[in-house]
Design a protein around this motif. Structure first.
Motif, PDB file in Angstrom:
ATOM      1  N   THR A 291       0.784  -1.181  -0.096  1.00 53.47           N
ATOM      2  CA  THR A 291       0.185   0.189  -0.092  1.00 53.47           C
ATOM      3  C   THR A 291       0.947   1.275  -0.040  1.00 53.47           C
ATOM      4  OG1 THR A 291      -1.634  -1.149   1.345  1.00 53.47           O
ATOM      5  CG2 THR A 291      -1.785   1.233   1.249  1.00 53.47           C
ATOM      6  N   ILE A 292       0.552   2.049  -0.756  1.00 51.15           N
ATOM      7  CA  ILE A 292       1.431   3.335  -1.140  1.00 51.15           C
ATOM      8  C   ILE A 292       0.955   4.332  -0.389  1.00 51.15           C
ATOM      9  CG2 ILE A 292       2.558   4.973  -2.650  1.00 51.15           C
ATOM     10  CD1 ILE A 292       3.609   1.995  -2.885  1.00 51.15           C
ATOM     11  N   GLU A 293       1.388   5.147   0.596  1.00 54.19           N
ATOM     12  CA  GLU A 293       0.990   6.281   1.246  1.00 54.19           C
ATOM     13  C   GLU A 293       0.414   7.381   0.133  1.00 54.19           C
ATOM     14  OE1 GLU A 293       2.109   9.320   4.530  1.00 54.19           O
ATOM     15  OE2 GLU A 293       3.682   8.205   3.997  1.00 54.19           O
ATOM     16  N   VAL A 294      -0.708   8.012   0.588  1.00 53.46           N
ATOM     17  CA  VAL A 294      -1.170   9.003  -0.605  1.00 53.46           C
ATOM     18  C   VAL A 294      -0.991  10.371   0.308  1.00 53.46           C
ATOM     19  CG1 VAL A 294      -3.321  10.054  -1.681  1.00 53.46           C
ATOM     20  CG2 VAL A 294      -3.079   7.231  -1.101  1.00 53.46           C
TER      21      VAL A 294
ATOM     22  N   ARG B 245       9.332   9.193   2.701  1.00 54.70           N
ATOM     23  CA  ARG B 245       8.894  10.431   2.252  1.00 54.70           C
ATOM     24  C   ARG B 245       8.156  11.064   3.284  1.00 54.70           C
ATOM     25  NH1 ARG B 245       7.351   7.824  -3.558  1.00 54.70           N
ATOM     26  NH2 ARG B 245       6.476   6.311  -2.083  1.00 54.70           N
ATOM     27  N   ARG B 246       7.411  10.437   4.193  1.00 57.85           N
ATOM     28  CA  ARG B 246       6.709  11.106   5.283  1.00 57.85           C
ATOM     29  C   ARG B 246       7.639  11.444   6.488  1.00 57.85           C
ATOM     30  NH1 ARG B 246       2.658  13.818   5.946  1.00 57.85           N
ATOM     31  NH2 ARG B 246       1.752  12.324   4.607  1.00 57.85           N
ATOM     32  N   LEU B 247       8.762  10.503   6.651  1.00 63.54           N
ATOM     33  CA  LEU B 247       9.741  11.198   7.463  1.00 63.54           C
ATOM     34  C   LEU B 247      10.578  12.480   6.998  1.00 63.54           C
ATOM     35  CD1 LEU B 247      11.230  10.140  10.185  1.00 63.54           C
ATOM     36  CD2 LEU B 247      12.910   9.042   8.589  1.00 63.54           C
ATOM     37  N   PHE B 248      10.715  12.451   5.731  1.00 60.47           N
ATOM     38  CA  PHE B 248      11.297  13.694   5.086  1.00 60.47           C
ATOM     39  C   PHE B 248      10.341  14.877   5.224  1.00 60.47           C
ATOM     40  CE2 PHE B 248      11.635  16.678   1.505  1.00 60.47           C
ATOM     41  CZ  PHE B 248      12.620  17.262   1.684  1.00 60.47           C
ATOM     42  N   LEU B 249       9.131  14.706   5.194  1.00 58.55           N
ATOM     43  CA  LEU B 249       8.104  15.827   5.263  1.00 58.55           C
ATOM     44  C   LEU B 249       8.148  16.249   6.977  1.00 58.55           C
ATOM     45  CD1 LEU B 249       5.194  14.520   3.025  1.00 58.55           C
ATOM     46  CD2 LEU B 249       6.587  16.710   2.909  1.00 58.55           C
ATOM     47  N   ASP B 250       8.039  15.310   7.703  1.00 58.21           N
ATOM     48  CA  ASP B 250       7.844  15.639   9.027  1.00 58.21           C
ATOM     49  C   ASP B 250       9.349  16.211   9.755  1.00 58.21           C
ATOM     50  OD1 ASP B 250       5.321  14.617   8.792  1.00 58.21           O
ATOM     51  OD2 ASP B 250       5.750  12.650  10.199  1.00 58.21           O
ATOM     52  N   GLU B 251      10.335  15.751   9.288  1.00 55.81           N
ATOM     53  CA  GLU B 251      11.754  16.332   9.905  1.00 55.81           C
ATOM     54  C   GLU B 251      12.803  16.947   9.361  1.00 55.81           C
ATOM     55  OE1 GLU B 251      13.196  12.846  12.353  1.00 55.81           O
ATOM     56  OE2 GLU B 251      11.466  12.029  12.609  1.00 55.81           O
ATOM     57  N   PHE B 252      12.429  16.953   8.039  1.00 51.73           N
ATOM     58  CA  PHE B 252      13.542  17.531   7.186  1.00 51.73           C
ATOM     59  C   PHE B 252      13.124  18.487   6.328  1.00 51.73           C
ATOM     60  CE2 PHE B 252      15.305  13.468   8.241  1.00 51.73           C
ATOM     61  CZ  PHE B 252      16.845  13.795   8.612  1.00 51.73           C
TER      62      PHE B 252
END
Length: 182
Positions: free
Chosen positions: A3-6, A52-59
């Motif tokens: 399942t790919i995150e949307v 990609r979520r980690l990038f958005l949240d932390e970087f």
């Protein structure tokens, strides 16, 4: 198929300069300084979040500082990366994150077996998301995260295999909160 995150339109726009796609499990990182890529993957190895979520949240908080020099040269995520490298090097004496610079291609949602196949040759430095940080209590697409080999799916034992795996994952999901609280 994993399942790919949307991502929202704004999130996809924020990711676009740094990832080759936002809708497939295999992608490359672009326009990021080597230290940011290394720090991002170092964090990913101990996170249950998608890369990609980690990038958005932390970087990505520094992504807005991009200027005429372009995203990579503007230093997106550099402050966070510098802090992480300093902590890993100084406090833990671990220099393995230095291997994480280079061309980065991510394969998310891969089975443990595929992970071993990808890492087997050791032609490059690899990093995998540690399963001790990823709870297998979610059911993306309504299914537990296990693979049914083709030869099993075609056999008369397919239904029994699925029942057994479902029971194992149900049991795990029931017990994980009690184990987490100890």
């Amino acid at each position: 198929m994993p399942t790919i995150e949307v991502f929202t339109t704004n999130e996809a726009r924020a990711l676009a300069p740094y990832f080759t796609n936002v809708d497939r499990p295999i992608f490359a990182l672009t326009n990021l300084p080597e230290t940011v890529k290394g720090a991002l993957f170092a964090r990913y190895s101990r996170s249950a979040k998608s890369l990609r979520r980690l990038f958005l949240d932390e970087f990505a908080g520094q992504a807005g500082s991009s200027d005429a020099r372009g995203p990579a040269e503007a230093g997106v995520g550099m402050e966070r990366a510098d802090r992480l490298y300093a902590r890993v090097f100084n406090e833990y004496g671990d220099d393995s994150v230095a291997q994480l610079g280079g061309a980065h291609i991510a394969c998310e949602g891969a089975s443990n077996i595929l992970t071993k196949v990808l890492e087997w040759g050791r032609l490059m430095a690899y990093l995998e998301q540690s399963t001790r940080y990823v709870p297998y209590t979610d059911r993306p697409g309504g299914r537990w995260k296990y693979h049914v080999p083709v030869e099993v799916a075609r056999s008369p034992l397919a239904a029994e295999f699925a029942r057994t795996m479902d029971l194992a994952f149900d049991t795990y999901a029931r017990w994980i909160p009690a184990l987490d609280s100890t």
